[in-house]
Design an enzyme around this catalytic site. Structure first.
Site, short mmCIF file in Angstrom:
data_model
loop_
_atom_site.label_atom_id
_atom_site.label_comp_id
_atom_site.label_asym_id
_atom_site.label_seq_id
_atom_site.Cartn_x
_atom_site.Cartn_y
_atom_site.Cartn_z
N GLY A 32 44.21 44.40 43.50
CA GLY A 32 43.23 45.46 43.27
C GLY A 32 43.43 45.99 41.87
N CYS A 33 42.68 46.97 41.38
CA CYS A 33 42.84 47.31 39.98
C CYS A 33 41.99 48.46 39.49
CB CYS A 33 42.49 46.13 39.10
SG CYS A 33 43.31 44.65 39.56
N ALA A 34 42.17 48.76 38.19
CA ALA A 34 41.29 49.68 37.47
C ALA A 34 40.80 48.96 36.22
CB ALA A 34 42.08 50.91 37.05
N ASN A 49 38.22 44.05 38.98
CA ASN A 49 38.79 44.86 40.06
C ASN A 49 38.25 44.32 41.38
OD1 ASN A 49 37.96 48.14 41.31
ND2 ASN A 49 39.72 46.90 41.79
#
Ligand code: SF4
Ligand code: SF4
Lengths: 500, 249, 365
Positions: free
Chosen positions: C13-15, C210
Site C-alpha cells: 500500500g502507499c502514499a 498506491n
C-alpha cells in the site's frame, strides 16, 4: 441351454405395499423395463432393460420405486474389474464396437478439483458483487494487435465479434442427436441470458431462425443443412474438426432418427443414415483449413467470426497455433470429458487429454508466440459448475461451452444411453411420445436459471478476488493454486502450489 | 461555565494533537479551537463528551470515527472516512468532504456545505432511537448511500464542480433501510436496483424542513429557497433485497 | 532469508504525491519532500522514492543512468557492459548525506551516456528502444546491479526508509526540477531491497503507485507477449510497461490509454453517443487484458508532463489542485495544502478520471 452371461445392471425395487399398479411406469419407460401382466393385472419389472434414468422413480405417484445397482458381486480383482469382464461378455456375444453416450466417465484426475481460487484480504479489498458493478461481458472474435486512430477516431472498424453477457455458451448439439424441444429450450435460454447456443452439425430448424443473434451455426464434415441462408443465420460460424468425446472419429445418425423434421433440417432424405466423415474431405492439411475458413468468411461477407473446434489431443498447442494463423477468429478446445450422443466407448474413454491441461498449454503457447490476444479461446468438455468456469477463465479461456451440464438442467439424468434414441427425458430422442415430455418454455427457464445461478456465483468469486470485470481474471493464473499436483502438472498448468 | 482553549496544530503529529485534545477535555474545557490543522488523523475519534471543537484547516482521515457526542466545526475541507461508525454528536463541515463519509454511522448528524466523494453514508444504519443524519450541500460521487440500512441522507446539489452531476452512479445500490432525499430529479439509470423513488408525504416535507432548516442555519443559507425545488425521495424496495438469491446446497 | 521483489510477489500500500510547473520553471525538491512527509503514516519505512524531471539541464541530451550496485565487483562487471554499449560522458557516485535511519545503502552511481551509434544501427532499433532493451538486460543478467532510472534530464532517487529520510539522504533539496513525484511505501513484507522501492522507471517514464491491483497476472501475461520481462513482479513495473507499450510503442493517444486501463463500465458505455460508444467499445474489446483492476492510484511522470489516474470505482483516494502555473496531485488533500495552503482550485478526482498535467506547448504525453 444357452446361458446369457450378462446380468442386469440395475435392480428395479418395487415396494409392493405402495404400488397401486397404476401403470404409469409402464407408459413412462421407453426401455420397456416395466411391463403389464394383463392376466394378473399387475405391473412387473424387467431388470435387464433398465438403464437407471430415474424417469419412473420421478413419476411414480406413490413413490413405490427405487433403482439399485444389481446386487451381484464379482470376486475382487483390482485388474479385472466388472467393467472389463462385462465388456468382454458383450463383445464375445456380438462382435461389436462398444458404444456409449455422454462423456468419459473413467476416474482420471479432474484437474479442476486440484485447483483452488484466491480471495483478497487486507492488501486489496474484496468487492460486493450484489451492490457494486461486476462485469462478465465477453467478446469473441479476432482482435487487432493494436488500434490505430485518425483524428481521434478509429482508423479501421473492428473485425466482427460475438458479444456475450456471460462467458458461458451452450455447446454444439445437433438436431437429430437431441430433440427440437431441447434445442428450442437452449435457444430461448441463450436469448434470455445474452449468450449463444450452437446448432451442432445438424442444420438449423426453421423455427429457430428467430434466435439468430444467439446462434452459432456449425459446419462439420457432413455439411448437413448448409446453405447461404444457414451460414448467415447466426452470429458466428464454427467449423467442427473434432470433438472431445471422440477425437478423430466421425458421426453417424441412424436412419431411424431421420424423420421428416430432421430430414428437412439436415437436407437429406427421410430415413437415410446421416454420416459425418471423420475428417473434412476438403481439409487434409492446415492450409486447407485456411481455405475453408476464408470461403465461409467470403460467403458471409466478413461479417461473422469463424471458430474452429478441435478435440484436445496431445499436440493441441501446436495445432491451435496453426489454427490461429490459418485465420480462425475463435479456437474451441473440447476436452477428454466432453459429451456426445454416441461414441465408441474405447475412444471416448481413452483418446484425448483433459481440457484443463490442453487449455493451459494452448494459452501459454499462443502467448509465447505473441498471438494470444488476437484470437479467442473457448473451452468445453467437463465444465460442471461455476467454479470450473472461474478456473478455466483464470487459466486463460475467454469463455466456456457447456453441453452435459445444460442437458442436466433440462432433465437429463446421465444414464449415458443417448445413442439408443429412447431418452425417457425427451432430450436425446426424436420419438414424439418422448420429446413432448420436455416443454420448451420450462426447459428454457431451467437452462436460463442455471446460467443465472452460475453467473451470480462467478460474480461472487470475482468479487472475492477484488476483480470487477471478467477480463481481469482472464489468464490471471496467480489467482489459482494447485493442490496435490506433481511439479510437472503445476508447470503445465502454470500455477503455483497452494502455500507458495 | 465556558472554558476555552486554542491549540496550534502546526507541525504536530496526530498522536500529540489528540492527546492534547483529550487532556483538555479531561480538564473540563468545553470549547477547543484547533488552528493550522493539516492532515492529522482521528480528530475527535472515540471521544464521549459534549464539548465543541472547531478545526481550522484540513483534518486528516477518520475524523470523528466512533465519536460519541462532540460537536465539530470544520472550517476547511475534510478528507476520507469522516464519521466512520459515529454514534452521537454533530459535525459541521464548511467545505467539502472525501470518500466514505458516514460509513456504518449509527447516530448523530453531519452537515457538509460542499460536495462529498464516493460511497458516502455507506452502510449507515439506525437502531432504536438512534437515527443518523447526513446533509450534503453540494454534489456526491458514485455509490451514494451504498447498502444503507437506516438513517436519513439528504443531497442538495447547491454547489460543486460544474461538469459533475448531482450524484454519481449506483446511487442507493443495495439499500435496505433508511430514506434518501435528493433535490431535483435523478436519472433512473443512476439508481441501484434495490431503490425506488416514491411520492413525498407531509411527514417528508416536515422532516426536510427541519433538517434543511438546520443546514441553512449552520451555513447561513436561505432555507425557503432550498426547499422551493421539489425533491426526489428514495427508499428501498424491501428490507431483504437478496432473500431469493440463495438455495440450500 | 526473505525473498525480494522479483523472487516473490510483494503487495504493498502507499502514499503518492506529485507537483509540476506547467511553464517548466525549476524548483527544488523541498516541497515534494514536505508533501510526502505529511503522509508518513501511509508508509511503513520500508520504501520511499522520488522522480525528478529537468534536473540535469547540462546533460539534457544524454540518457542519465542511475544505478544500484551491491558491491564494487558488480559495478566493474556492469560498467564493462555499459562501456561496451554506450559512450559515457561522465560517471560517478550520486552524492548523498548521512541520515541515521538510512542504512545498508548500495553503491549508488550515475552515468550520462549516449548509445553507441554503430550498435544502434547494428541492432536496427530506435535509440529509445535500444536503451530500454539494454536496461532490461542489465536488470535480468547482472545480479547485484539494478538500473534505477534511464531517462533524459530526469532521475529516480529511492531506497529503503521513510520517503522524507530518503529525500534528505539524496540531498534532493539541492536539485531543481519542473516535475517531481514521490512515493511512500507500505509493503507487506520485503527484505529491504533498495531496488524494490518506487518509483519504477523505464526511459522517461516513472511511476509511483498506491494500492494492490488484482489484475496483475492478466496484465503481466499480456505485456510479456510484447517482449517485456516483469522481473520485479510488482504492480508498478507492469503498469509502467503498459504505458510504455501503448504510448511509446503503439502511439495511442493518452485518452485511449486511460480508457483501456481504467475502462468505463459497460452500463456507462451503453449510454454514450454512438460514435463515442463505438470507440470506447473497441478500446475495451481490444485492450481488455490491460484493464487495471482493483484499487490503484498512480502518477505517471514523463519529460512532457504527467498523468494521474485512479481505478474506475475509486477504491483509492486522489486529490488534485492548481495554483498559478503549478498543478498538484496527492493521496490526501492535506499533502497538497502542506505546500500550497491556498490553491486556486482543488478537487477530489473521480474514479477513472485522469488528471493530466502537460508542459506548455505539449499536446500528448
Ligand atoms: S429405464 Fe428409467 S424409467 Fe425405465 S425402469 Fe429404469 S429407471 Fe425406470
Ligand atoms: S440425454 Fe437422455 S439418454 Fe442421454 S444421458 Fe441424459 S437422460 Fe440419458
Amino acid at each position: 441351454m444357452k446361458v446369457n452371461y450378462l446380468m442386469p445392471e440395475f435392480l428395479i425395487d418395487r415396494d409392493e405395499q405402495r404400488c397401486t399398479h397404476c401403470r404409469i411406469c409402464v407408459h413412462q419407460c421407453a426401455n420397456e423395463a416395466h411391463l403389464w401382466n394383463d392376466k394378473k393385472k399387475i405391473v412387473y419389472g424387467e431388470d435387464q432393460n433398465c438403464v437407471n434414468c430415474h424417469r419412473c422413480v420421478a413419476t411414480c405417484p406413490t413413490r413405490a420405486l427405487r433403482i439399485r445397482n444389481y446386487p451381484l458381486e464379482y470376486k475382487n480383482n483390482a485388474h479385472w474389474t466388472p467393467h472389463y469382464i462385462k465388456s468382454i461378455f458383450k463383445q464375445a456375444n456380438s462382435g461389436g464396437i462398444l458404444l456409449a453416450g455422454m462423456g468419459c466417465d473413467r476416474p482420471y484426475p479432474v484437474y479442476w478439483d486440484h485447483l483452488l481460487i484466491n480471495a483478497s484480504q487486507v492488501t486489496n479489498p474484496s468487492i460486493d458483487p450484489l451492490r457494486e458493478p461486476m462485469e462478465l461481458k465477453t467478446f469473441l472474435g479476432r482482435k487487432p494487435e493494436k488500434l490505430s486512430f485518425q483524428n481521434g477516431k478509429l482508423a479501421e472498424a473492428l473485425p466482427p465479434q460475438v458479444e456475450l453477457d456471460i462467458p458461458i455458451m451452450f455447446a454444439a448439439m445437433s438436431f437429430g442427436a437431441i430433440s427440437l424441444n431441447a434445442m428450442t429450450s437452449l435457444a430461448m435460454a441463450a436469448k434470455e441470458m445474452g449468450t449463444c447456443y450452437n446448432t451442432g452439425e445438424g442444420g438449423l430448424h426453421s423455427s429457430l431462425y428467430q434466435y439468430g443473434e444467439n446462434t452459432i451455426v456449425q459446419v462439420a464434415s457432413g455439411r448437413f443443412g448448409i446453405d447461404p441462408e444457414y451460414l448467415n443465420a447466426g452470429t458466428a460460424i464454427e467449423i467442427k474438426i473434432g470433438q472431445g468425446a471422440k477425437p478423430g472419429i466421425g458421426g453417424h445418425l441412424p436412419g431411424e432418427k431421420v424423420g421428416m423434421d430432421v430430414s428437412q433440417t439436415r437436407m437429406i432424405p427421410e430415413g437415410s443414415d446421416a454420416i459425418s466423415p471423420a475428417p473434412h474431405h476438403d481439409i487434409y492439411s492446415i492450409e486447407d483449413l485456411r481455405q475453408l475458413i476464408y470461403s465461409l468468411k467470403e460467403a458471409t461477407n466478413y461479417t461473422k467470426p469463424v471458430a474452429v473446434k478441435i478435440a484436445a489431443v496431445h499436440n493441441s498447442a501446436a495445432i491451435a497455433s496453426g489454427i490461429a494463423r490459418a485465420g480462425a477468429d475463435i479456437i474451441v478446445l473440447d476436452g477428454l470429458r466432453g459429451g456426445t450422443g454416441a461414441a465408441p466407448l474405447r475412444t471416448r474413454d481413452s483418446v484425448g487429454i483433459p481440457i484443463e491441461l490442453a487449455l493451459a498449454a494452448v494459452d501459454q503457447r499462443l502467448r509465447n508466440e505473441s498471438i494470444r490476444n488476437e484470437v479467442s479461446l473457448v473451452v468445453a468438455g467437463s465444465i460442471r459448475c461455476s467454479s470450473d468456469v472461474v478456473k478455466a477463465i483464470a487459466l486463460g479461456a475467454d469463455a466456456c461451452y457447456i453441453g452435459t451440464a445444460a442437458l442436466i438442467a433440462l432433465g437429463c439424468h446421465m444414464c449415458q444411453k443417448c445413442y439408443t434414441g429412447k431418452c425417457n427425458w425427451g432430450i436425446a430422442t426424436q420419438n414424439p411420445k418422448l420429446t413432448k415430455r420436455l416443454d420448451p418454455e420450462e426447459g428454457a427457464e431451467r437452462a436460463a436459471n442455471l446460467l443465472r445461478a452460475w453467473s451470480r456465483e462467478i460474480k461472487e468469486m470475482l468479487g472475492g478476488m477484488g476483480i470487477n470485470a471478467l477480463e481481469s481474471l482472464r489468464g490471471n493464473r496467480l489467482m489459482l493454486r494447485g493442490i496435490d499436483l506433481s511439479e510437472r502438472d503445476l508447470a503445465i498448468l502454470g500455477v503455483k502450489a497452494a502455500g507458495e | 461555565m465556558n472554558q476555552n482553549i486554542t491549540i496550534d496544530a502546526k507541525g504536530i503529529y496526530y498522536r500529540q494533537l489528540n492527546e492534547a485534545i483529550k487532556a483538555s477535555l479531561q480538564d473540563k474545557i468545553n470549547t477547543i479551537e484547533l488552528q493550522n490543522v493539516n492532515g492529522q488523523r482521528y480528530i475527535g475519534a472515540g471521544i464521549t463528551n459534549d464539548a465543541t471543537i472547531s478545526i481550522q484547516g484540513t483534518p486528516g482521515n477518520d475524523l470523528a470515527a466512533y465519536m460519541d457526542g462532540l460537536t465539530l466545526q470544520v472550517y476547511g475541507n475534510a478528507q476520507d472516512g469522516v464519521a466512520n461508525t459515529m454514534n452521537k454528536g454533530t459535525i459541521i463541515i464548511h467545505g467539502d468532504a472525501g470518500d466514505a463519509l458516514g460509513y456504518a454511522m449509527r447516530g448523530g448528524e453531519v452537515y457538509v456545505k460542499g460536495s462529498v466523494g464516493y460511497r458516502v453514508a455507506i452502510h449507515m444504519k439506525e437502531f432504536q432511537e438512534k437515527v443518523p443524519l447526513v446533509v450534503v450541500g453540494g454534489k456526491a460521487g458514485s455509490f451514494f448511500g451504498e447498502y444503507m440500512a437506516g438513517g436519513i441522507l439528504i443531497l442538495l446539489g447547491l454547489r460543486g464542480r460544474e461538469e459533475q452531476p448531482i450524484v454519481g452512479d449506483y446511487c442507493g445500490t443495495g439499500m435496505h433501510g433508511g430514506i434518501m432525499y435528493i433535490r431535483g430529479s435523478v436519472e433512473e439509470h443512476k439508481l441501484g436496483k434495490e431503490v425506488k423513488p416514491v411520492e413525498m408525504t407531509e411527514e417528508d416535507h416536515q422532516r426536510l424542513a427541519l433538517y434543511v432548516g438546520r443546514f441553512a442555519e449552520h451555513f447561513g443559507e436561505d432555507k425557503e429557497e432550498i426547499l422551493a425545488q421539489p425533491f426526489t425521495k428514495l427508499i428501498p424496495y424491501n428490507k431483504r433485497p437478496y432473500g431469493n438469491l440463495y438455495v440450500g446446497a | 532469508m526473505s525473498l525480494r521483489e522479483g523472487e516473490v510477489r510483494i503487495p504493498s500500500g502507499c502514499a503518492i504525491s506529485g507537483i509540476m510547473n506547467r511553464k517548466g520553471y525549476l524548483f527544488s525538491g523541498h516541497d515534494i519532500i514536505q508533501s510526502i512527509a505529511l503522509m508518513h503514516d501511509r508508509s511503513n519505512g520500508l520504501g520511499g522514492g522520488f522522480a525528478a524531471y529537468g534536473i540535469y539541464p547540462d546533460y539534457a541530451d544524454h540518457y542519465a543512468i542511475h544505478m544500484f550496485y551491491e558491491d564494487s565487483f558488480c559495478r566493474e562487471e556492469t560498467e564493462l557492459f555499459i562501456n561496451d554499449h554506450f559512450n559515457v560522458e561522465v560517471g560517478g557516485r550520486i552524492p548523498t548525506r548521512k541520515v541515521s535511519s538510512i542504512t545498508e545503502a548500495p553503491i549508488i552511481w550515475r552515468y550520462f551516456v549516449q548509445p553507441k551509434a554503430e550498435k544502434v544501427m547494428e541492432m536496427d532499433l530506435e535509440e529509445d528502444e535500444y536503451v530500454a532493451r539494454l536496461v532490461m538486460q542489465i536488470n535480468a543478467k547482472f545480479p547485484g546491479s539494478f538500473v534505477v532510472s534511464s531517462g533524459k534530464n530526469m532521475g529516480a532517487f529511492k531506497g529503503v526508509g521513510y520517503p522524507e529520510d530518503i529525500g534528505e539522504f539524496y540531498k534532493l533539496d539541492s536539485y531543481k526540477g519542473y516535475l517531481w513525484t514521490a512515493h511512500g511505501r507500505f509493503p507487506t513484507n520485503t527484505p529491504g531491497w533498495w531496488g524494490g522501492a518506487h518509483p519504477f522507471t523505464l526511459l522517461d517514464w516513472s511511476i509511483v503507485h498506491n494500492g494492490e491491483i488484482s489484475s496483475y497476472d492478466a496484465n503481466r501475461r499480456y505485456i510479456e507477449m510484447f517482449g517485456y520481462k516483469c522481473t520485479l513482479q510488482t504492480d508498478t513495473e507492469v503498469i509502467t510497461y503498459l504505458f510504455d507499450l501503448l504510448l511509446r510503442k503503439q502511439g495511442l493517444p493518452l485518452k485511449a490509454v486511460v480508457t483501456a486501463m481504467a475502462a468505463p463500465l459497460w452500463s456507462n458505455i451503453e449510454r454514450l453517443a454512438p460514435e463515442e460508444r463505438e470507440l470506447v467499445k473497441a478500446i475495451r474489446t481490444v485492450y481488455s487484458p490491460l484493464l487495471v483492476n482493483g484499487p490503484f492510484s498512480i502518477i505517471l511522470g514523463s519529460r512532457k508532463g504527467f498523468v494521474a489516474l485512479n481505478d474506475r470505482i475509486k477504491l483509492r483516494a486522489l486529490v488534485a489542485a492548481e495554483k498559478d502555473d503549478f498543478i498538484y496531485v496527492a493521496s490526501e488533500e492535506s499533502a497538497i495544502r502542506e505546500i500550497c495552503s491556498n490553491p486556486d482550485r482543488l478537487w477530489s478526482v473521480a474514479g477513472g478520471e485522469p488528471v493530466i498535467g502537460l508542459l506548455e506547448g505539449v499536446e500528448e504525453l
